[in-house]
Design an enzyme around this catalytic site. Structure first.
Site, PDB file in Angstrom:
ATOM      1  N   ASP A  42       9.066   8.857 -30.031  1.00  0.00           N
ATOM      2  CA  ASP A  42       8.268   9.989 -29.541  1.00  0.00           C
ATOM      3  C   ASP A  42       7.800   9.786 -28.104  1.00  0.00           C
ATOM      4  OD1 ASP A  42       8.318  11.278 -32.105  1.00  0.00           O
ATOM      5  OD2 ASP A  42       6.788   9.869 -32.783  1.00  0.00           O
TER       6      ASP A  42
ATOM      7  N   CYS B 205       3.808   1.790   2.427  1.00  0.00           N
ATOM      8  CA  CYS B 205       5.097   1.141   2.167  1.00  0.00           C
ATOM      9  C   CYS B 205       6.044   2.120   1.474  1.00  0.00           C
ATOM     10  CB  CYS B 205       4.905  -0.104   1.292  1.00  0.00           C
ATOM     11  SG  CYS B 205       3.996  -1.455   2.082  1.00  0.00           S
TER      12      CYS B 205
ATOM     13  N   ASP C  16       3.961   9.238 -33.287  1.00  0.00           N
ATOM     14  CA  ASP C  16       3.414   7.889 -33.492  1.00  0.00           C
ATOM     15  C   ASP C  16       4.422   6.780 -33.251  1.00  0.00           C
ATOM     16  OD1 ASP C  16       5.047   8.231 -35.779  1.00  0.00           O
ATOM     17  OD2 ASP C  16       3.810   6.800 -36.893  1.00  0.00           O
TER      18      ASP C  16
ATOM     19  N   ASP D 100       5.705  15.380 -34.877  1.00  0.00           N
ATOM     20  CA  ASP D 100       6.666  14.503 -35.520  1.00  0.00           C
ATOM     21  C   ASP D 100       6.348  14.489 -37.016  1.00  0.00           C
ATOM     22  OD1 ASP D 100       8.684  12.484 -35.739  1.00  0.00           O
ATOM     23  OD2 ASP D 100       7.072  11.012 -35.920  1.00  0.00           O
TER      24      ASP D 100
ATOM     25  N   CYS E 103       0.862  -1.189   0.000  1.00  0.00           N
ATOM     26  CA  CYS E 103       0.000   0.000   0.000  1.00  0.00           C
ATOM     27  C   CYS E 103       0.893   1.231   0.000  1.00  0.00           C
ATOM     28  CB  CYS E 103      -0.965   0.004   1.190  1.00  0.00           C
ATOM     29  SG  CYS E 103      -0.155   0.223   2.787  1.00  0.00           S
TER      30      CYS E 103
END
Length: 800
Positions: free
Chosen positions: A698, A97, A694, A499, A94
């Protein structure tokens, strides 16, 4: 109860089967000596708060294992004057920790900084190598029962998924029972105005009580628990207000059943159910955080062929060292960063550079991990492995960007602390005032009216509902939005970095023009026949179309970095680039050289067909612009967004694309970390940056940007890295999602304005006793319906 508690370990909370159990000096039971040791460490370090902080703890025995420091030494890198170690931790149960590890490690002499990513369980430890060793760091981690692992797989702990699943079950329970209660409430509300027989009235009330109980005790448990935890720590939160509104309406309704008054179980149930919906929407978006890194690491093969004096042998990549020689066959991914020492080939580096064309590699050239060897076997001398490779530089950039990216603070979150405090104070004042002026019944009725009318249902759904509907509208257009904070960031965008390959261009070669010097049909037949046997990207372009007939092909082979050779119908044929042309033709016409130079400057790729020493044809290929690329740039400028191109491709190619689409500023030959640097520089200047890409190259920039958008045929990693995924290959959707995000934010602000205005008007009226609890409940529902109606207007969004 006390005997039951004694059967659980005081540290890990598992049931103790051993008799007698291991105990400390104070008689606290433990399942093993390991848990007792951890307990004593925490007490000696003053970290007992860990036991008070932990929540949603999953009982389980800690792992106490010894680890080899040598396996982790390769993960250490230098940053400025310090050393940095990154590793994965298992055994985290959790959020407490994370708190414990960071504080316990941070107290060691020589530790400068400790940061653990809750989603991926990756720890980043900055330390002084002169004061503390890697072995000592690992030992301190192991003492607590957590296991250090030398891989950065980024695997999710599953806690967020479990949390989302739990919320969904609670919401489903609340929604089911709330719908039944609302049906009964219609009859009870009608009876309040038009009378109802006492028998049916009491029956409906008792059934409503039975239906509301699981909503309050089960569906509403997270809010009740959050309220109790907040009170223990001395602060009030939105859970407090939800709990006060729901529980007070629930308890008051129970009292009213026996005193013959009106009940408000519907209000109590709907408060819980509506807020749970908002909480679930928020939690689901967090589960995506850890998937990017794991996909990046999976690109590198686990084993490799090492060249030895006796030949080659397979070994694990972890055993490689700098200076080793490895062999990579065609079609395999290169496992390391290194330099070619033997052989020639072509390598696909698009996942790192964005370059659409394969890159020729020969002796002395650099190669990078995760790229693909396309044509011939090569031998590589290892220069970098593991954390030192370019791929892992990308991974670190992704992880650091994830860590730095904080959730956007909504308006409601910023004021909720004061709002809860004020409502609680107003409810207390109301009770005291009416208790002194009238009776306890009047005081209770008016206090419940205040709490019900002020319940933050409208406030709780003002933001998530608008975001949900906006996301649904986007999804019907092929756009996936991964979180509400994404919409808020996107609405503020000032700059957009695009891009080139696969984003503004198709990323696939197309035949633009063919120049024939001999028989057209013969040249096409030979070219298609030769390329039909090759998997090269250029080959796929030239071999498309009608199949070659009656073609006898022999001795077909690839010439790395130049092209292919074959004997076609008894004639010696070459198909390749200018280097191949120079080696196969005695005298090249000056016009051919001029054509090549001119086309290359304009971003074209030339393929020459040579038959028996003569040029038969020149194929001019291009990575064509995607449809509407120019229009997208024009319309982005019109709405005030500045477009830039950031590409790993060559300067000539990028410049030509920028000229065609109308982009004024562009960057070429940009490596993935450099893309992230450009994004950071813009953000440092106060701009809100959108990155559109894409490819794997990137991914760091997509996460580093305020908003990352992947488009078209994006790779899996780009899809996971991006905040927005545009599935349909339509560039204009980039502009549409920006406009939609602005409308969603405008709707959210309108919803919040209504929610606060409603409370400003109705709370004083409820305090003055002018609003009956039934009217309060109706107003509360009405305010929520107003917010719902306002949000539903987003369904009418159309492309501008």
């Amino acid at each position: 109860m006390e005997s039951h508690l004694r059967k659980r370990c005081s540290h890990c909370l598992i049931e103790i089967n051993a008799e007698p159990p291991v105990t400390d000096e104070e008689g606290n039971p433990f399942c093993c000596q390991g848990c007792l040791g951890v307990y004593r460490i925490l007490r000696s370090e003053g970290l007992e708060e860990f036991y008070k902080r932990r929540s949603d703890w999953h009982p389980g025995t800690p792992e106490f294992v010894s680890v080899e420091a040598g396996r982790f030494e390769r993960l250490v890198r230098r940053e400025n004057a310090h050393s940095v170690l990154e590793l994965t931790l298992s055994g985290i149960r959790c959020a407490s920790c994370i708190w414990l590890i960071e504080r316990y490690l941070g107290r060691a002499d020589g530790i400068i900084e400790v940061r653990v990513n809750y989603a991926t369980h990756v720890a980043r430890i900055v330390f002084d190598h002169a004061k503390i060793t890697v072995g000592e760091i690992l030992q301190r981690i192991s003492r607590l029962g957590y296991v250090p692992r030398p891989e950065l797989k980024g695997t999710s702990s599953g806690l967020l998924k479990e949390e989302a699943r739990g919320l969904l079950i609670r919401f489903g329970t609340g929604a089911f029972f709330s719908m039944q209660i609302m049906l009964l409430s219609v009859a009870l509300y009608a009876g309040y105005f038009q009378d109802i027989t006492q028998y049916y009235r009491r029956a409906f009330q008792l059934i409503s009580w039975a239906l509301a109980t699981p909503v309050i005790l089960y569906a509403g448990y997270p809010f009740i628990k959050g309220t109790i935890t907040g009170i223990k720590r001395g602060f009030l939160n939105m859970d407090t207000l939800v709990t006060l509104g729901a529980v007070s309406a629930y308890l008051f309704s129970i009292v009213m059943i026996f005193r013959g008054g009106e009940v408000y179980f519907d209000s109590a149930a709907m408060i819980i159910t509506i807020i749970l919906l908002g909480r679930y929407i928020e939690t689901v978006s967090k589960t995506r955080a850890s998937r990017v890194v794991s996909m990046l690491t999976e690109l590198v093969p686990e084993s490799v062929r090492v060249v030895t004096s006796g030949g080659t042998k397979k070994t694990l990549i972890d055993h490689l060292r700098k200076g080793d020689h490895v062999e990579i066959l065609p079609g395999e991914r290169i496992p390391v960063d290194g330099v070619v020492i033997e052989g020639e080939t072509e390598v696909e580096e698009s996942m790192l550079t964005g370059e659409a064309r394969p890159v020729k590699k020969q002796k002395g050239d650099d190669v990078y991990a995760a790229t693909i060897n396309l044509s011939s076997p090569i031998r590589v001398e290892v220069r970098a492995t593991g954390e030192e490779t370019l791929l892992n530089t990308i991974i670190r950039t992704v992880q650091e960007a994830q860590t730095r990216k904080a959730p956007v603070q909504k308006i409601a979150d910023r004021v909720s602390r004061y709002f809860v405090l004020l409502v609680t104070m107003f409810a207390s004042i109301t009770f005291i005032y009416w208790y002194q002026r009238a009776s306890i019944d009047v005081a209770l009725i008016n206090t419940v009216s205040v709490l019900v009318v002020a319940c933050p249902c409208a406030l709780g759904i003002a933001t998530p509902l608008a975001i949900l509907i906006g996301s649904q509208v986007a999804s019907t257009r092929g756009i996936v939005i991964k979180g509400g904070d994404v919409i808020e960031r996107l609405s503020r965008a000032t700059h957009i970095l695009l891009d080139k390959t696969g984003t503004l261009t198709s990323g696939r070669f197309s035949l633009e023009e063919t120049i024939f010097f001999g028989n057209r049909d013969t040249a096409l037949m030979i070219a298609r026949g030769m390329e039909s046997l090759s998997s090269h990207p250029v080959a796929r372009t030239l071999s498309s179309g009608d199949s070659a007939h009656d073609v006898d092909i022999k001795e077909h082979r690839t010439i790395p970095g130049r092209g292919i050779y074959a004997v076609v119908n008894g004639r010696q044929c070459y198909l390749g680039n200018l280097d191949m042309l120079k080696e196969t033709v005695m005298e090249i016409p000056e016009g051919i050289i001029s054509l090549h130079n001119d086309m290359t400057e304009r971003g074209r790729c030339l393929v020459f067909l040579v038959v028996d020493g003569k040029i038969e044809a020149v194929f001019i290929l291009s990575d064509a612009l995607r449809e509407h690329a120019e229009r997208l740039i024009r319309e982005l400028k019109l709405i005030g967004i500045v477009p830039w191109i950031v590409s790993g491709d060559t300067e000539d190619v990028v410049r030509e694309v920028a000229r065609k689409v109308g982009v004024d500023r562009w960057y070429s030959s940009v490596q993935p970390p450099e893309k992230s640097k450009i994004v950071r520089e813009l953000k440092a200047q106060g701009y809100s940056v959108v990155m559109v890409g894409d490819g794997i190259n990137d991914a760091p920039a997509l996460i580093e940007a305020d908003t990352g958008i992947s488009v078209g045929r994006a790779t899996d990693i780009a899809l996971e890295s991006a905040d927005v995924v545009i599935i349909r290959p339509e560039l204009l959707l980039i502009k549409d999602i920006h406009i939609l995000s602005k409308r969603v934010m405008r709707t959210i602000k309108q919803n919040l304005f209504w929610a606060f205005s409603y409370n400003i008007i109705t709370i004083p009226l409820a305090m003055a006793g002018r609003i009956h609890p039934i009217v309060s409940a109706i107003l509360m529902v009405t305010s929520s319906l107003v917010v719902v109606g306002s949000s539903l207007r987003l369904m009418k969004f159309k492309r501008s």
